[in-house]
Design a protein around this motif. Sequence first.
Motif, PDB file in Angstrom:
ATOM      1  N   ILE A 133       0.833  -1.201   0.000  1.00 32.95           N
ATOM      2  CA  ILE A 133       0.000   0.000   0.000  1.00 32.95           C
ATOM      3  C   ILE A 133       0.866   1.250   0.000  1.00 32.95           C
ATOM      4  O   ILE A 133       0.650   2.181  -0.790  1.00 32.95           O
ATOM      5  N   ASP A 134       1.869   1.273   0.854  1.00 29.41           N
ATOM      6  CA  ASP A 134       2.723   2.448   0.967  1.00 29.41           C
ATOM      7  C   ASP A 134       3.451   2.737  -0.332  1.00 29.41           C
ATOM      8  O   ASP A 134       3.530   3.892  -0.777  1.00 29.41           O
ATOM      9  N   ARG A 135       4.013   1.705  -0.962  1.00 29.08           N
ATOM     10  CA  ARG A 135       4.781   1.912  -2.187  1.00 29.08           C
ATOM     11  C   ARG A 135       3.924   2.554  -3.271  1.00 29.08           C
ATOM     12  O   ARG A 135       4.381   3.444  -3.993  1.00 29.08           O
ATOM     13  N   GLU A 136       2.702   2.107  -3.408  1.00 25.52           N
ATOM     14  CA  GLU A 136       1.840   2.641  -4.457  1.00 25.52           C
ATOM     15  C   GLU A 136       1.492   4.106  -4.209  1.00 25.52           C
ATOM     16  O   GLU A 136       1.296   4.866  -5.158  1.00 25.52           O
ATOM     17  N   THR A 137       1.427   4.502  -2.955  1.00 25.23           N
ATOM     18  CA  THR A 137       0.934   5.845  -2.659  1.00 25.23           C
ATOM     19  C   THR A 137       2.031   6.831  -2.269  1.00 25.23           C
ATOM     20  O   THR A 137       1.729   7.963  -1.886  1.00 25.23           O
ATOM     21  N   VAL A 138       3.309   6.407  -2.351  1.00 26.43           N
ATOM     22  CA  VAL A 138       4.407   7.362  -2.171  1.00 26.43           C
ATOM     23  C   VAL A 138       5.316   7.391  -3.397  1.00 26.43           C
ATOM     24  O   VAL A 138       6.394   7.979  -3.348  1.00 26.43           O
ATOM     25  N   ARG A 139       4.884   6.771  -4.500  1.00 26.62           N
ATOM     26  CA  ARG A 139       5.674   6.848  -5.730  1.00 26.62           C
ATOM     27  C   ARG A 139       5.955   8.312  -6.062  1.00 26.62           C
ATOM     28  O   ARG A 139       5.116   9.182  -5.888  1.00 26.62           O
ATOM     29  N   LEU A 140       7.145   8.544  -6.576  1.00 34.26           N
ATOM     30  CA  LEU A 140       7.587   9.907  -6.830  1.00 34.26           C
ATOM     31  C   LEU A 140       6.631  10.635  -7.768  1.00 34.26           C
ATOM     32  O   LEU A 140       6.294  11.810  -7.544  1.00 34.26           O
ATOM     33  N   ALA A 141       6.168   9.959  -8.810  1.00 39.06           N
ATOM     34  CA  ALA A 141       5.260  10.600  -9.755  1.00 39.06           C
ATOM     35  C   ALA A 141       3.952  11.002  -9.093  1.00 39.06           C
ATOM     36  O   ALA A 141       3.388  12.066  -9.380  1.00 39.06           O
ATOM     37  N   PHE A 142       3.453  10.152  -8.180  1.00 40.33           N
ATOM     38  CA  PHE A 142       2.207  10.458  -7.493  1.00 40.33           C
ATOM     39  C   PHE A 142       2.387  11.635  -6.543  1.00 40.33           C
ATOM     40  O   PHE A 142       1.573  12.567  -6.517  1.00 40.33           O
ATOM     41  N   VAL A 143       3.468  11.613  -5.751  1.00 32.92           N
ATOM     42  CA  VAL A 143       3.698  12.705  -4.804  1.00 32.92           C
ATOM     43  C   VAL A 143       3.937  14.015  -5.553  1.00 32.92           C
ATOM     44  O   VAL A 143       3.452  15.072  -5.140  1.00 32.92           O
ATOM     45  N   ALA A 144       4.661  13.948  -6.676  1.00 28.55           N
ATOM     46  CA  ALA A 144       4.888  15.156  -7.479  1.00 28.55           C
ATOM     47  C   ALA A 144       3.579  15.682  -8.049  1.00 28.55           C
ATOM     48  O   ALA A 144       3.341  16.900  -8.072  1.00 28.55           O
ATOM     49  N   ALA A 145       2.712  14.777  -8.510  1.00 30.41           N
ATOM     50  CA  ALA A 145       1.419  15.201  -9.038  1.00 30.41           C
ATOM     51  C   ALA A 145       0.565  15.828  -7.944  1.00 30.41           C
ATOM     52  O   ALA A 145      -0.157  16.809  -8.181  1.00 30.41           O
ATOM     53  N   LEU A 146       0.634  15.271  -6.734  1.00 29.98           N
ATOM     54  CA  LEU A 146      -0.116  15.843  -5.614  1.00 29.98           C
ATOM     55  C   LEU A 146       0.283  17.295  -5.366  1.00 29.98           C
ATOM     56  O   LEU A 146      -0.561  18.135  -5.053  1.00 29.98           O
ATOM     57  N   GLN A 147       1.579  17.587  -5.511  1.00 29.43           N
ATOM     58  CA  GLN A 147       2.054  18.933  -5.208  1.00 29.43           C
ATOM     59  C   GLN A 147       1.496  19.980  -6.165  1.00 29.43           C
ATOM     60  O   GLN A 147       1.488  21.178  -5.859  1.00 29.43           O
ATOM     61  N   THR A 148       1.042  19.551  -7.330  1.00 30.94           N
ATOM     62  CA  THR A 148       0.478  20.505  -8.292  1.00 30.94           C
ATOM     63  C   THR A 148      -0.975  20.850  -7.976  1.00 30.94           C
ATOM     64  O   THR A 148      -1.526  21.778  -8.572  1.00 30.94           O
TER      65      THR A 148
END
Length: 327
Positions: A133-148
């Motif tokens: 669960i953690d790996r899927e939701t802390v992927r760099l692309a996902f976290v970067a997309a969240l920041q936008t």
Amino acid sequence: MEGTPAQTGTHRAEPDTDLTSARAGDADAFARLVAPYDRELLLHCYRMLGSTADAADARQETLLRAWQGLDRFDGRHLRAWLYRIASNRCLTMIDRRGRRELPMTLAAGDAEVSWLEPLPGSWLGSTPEEQAIDRETVRLAFVAALQTLPAAQRAVLLLRDVLAFRAAEVAGILDLSVPAVTSLLQRARAAVADGLPAPSSTSDDAGLDALAERYTRAWEAGDVDQIVALLAEDVRYAMPPEPRWYLGSASVAAFLRDGPLQARWRFLRTEANGQLAFATYMFDAQHGDFRPAGLDVLSVADGSVREVVSFLDADFAAFGLPTTLPA
């Protein structure tokens, strides 16, 4: 973000003895009370803020405020109450500090930039289920997309799709109406889905191991052709805090020939943001050994490297990495 693995167990009955003791000033009882939520709160703060240092501060402030305000807790739904404190603390920090960037998401003309920070593997859960669960939701692309995303959309998306709170619970956590939560969630899902590249493929562990070995050998041999053979045609290569980034294998190859591969390298495999990563060490002639140069986080799909983000200022100690390697 529909289909994202979600945390379960929104409600949990709190031990009456620990709650009573904590309200009476027993710090050990309070620690037992919040322990089941400590790690997930820390990851939530990281997803919100894009910074391990800011996340640790926000988590610490959350627990301090919870301890100081325990007499105002009604004794029900401790998890939701803690997330109310944590989310509002993160929203305040975002308002004061702005969003975190990667070079690929950097808007033209931005003068002062706070960079996204990589996440050590030690922050992930201890069980295979938690790690998945953690790996899927802390992927760099996902976290970067969240920041936008605007901060409120970011919070709603995480609380609903990652942490599995119901809409009414999210409304209570963020002091919003249920229709407002629904609207924010729809916009956030659309924006994040549009901004995400293909997910990293880690299902074939043997294939990933072989790619990692070939990638290491190519770099340590200074073989540009072998490195490029492992890259996707549309690979992206960035090196924060340097704002410039490269798109396409030909562009990356030219950069490597003219720059990094003029030096000697050693690579140590590690993990960051639940992805394949390498601690990179460049030979230092003055000291006669190899010194830290960056932490390279790779996104891999279909057997090729789709993205490399080399964090030049990464804290190797936070990843349990040596500060030098012998020649």
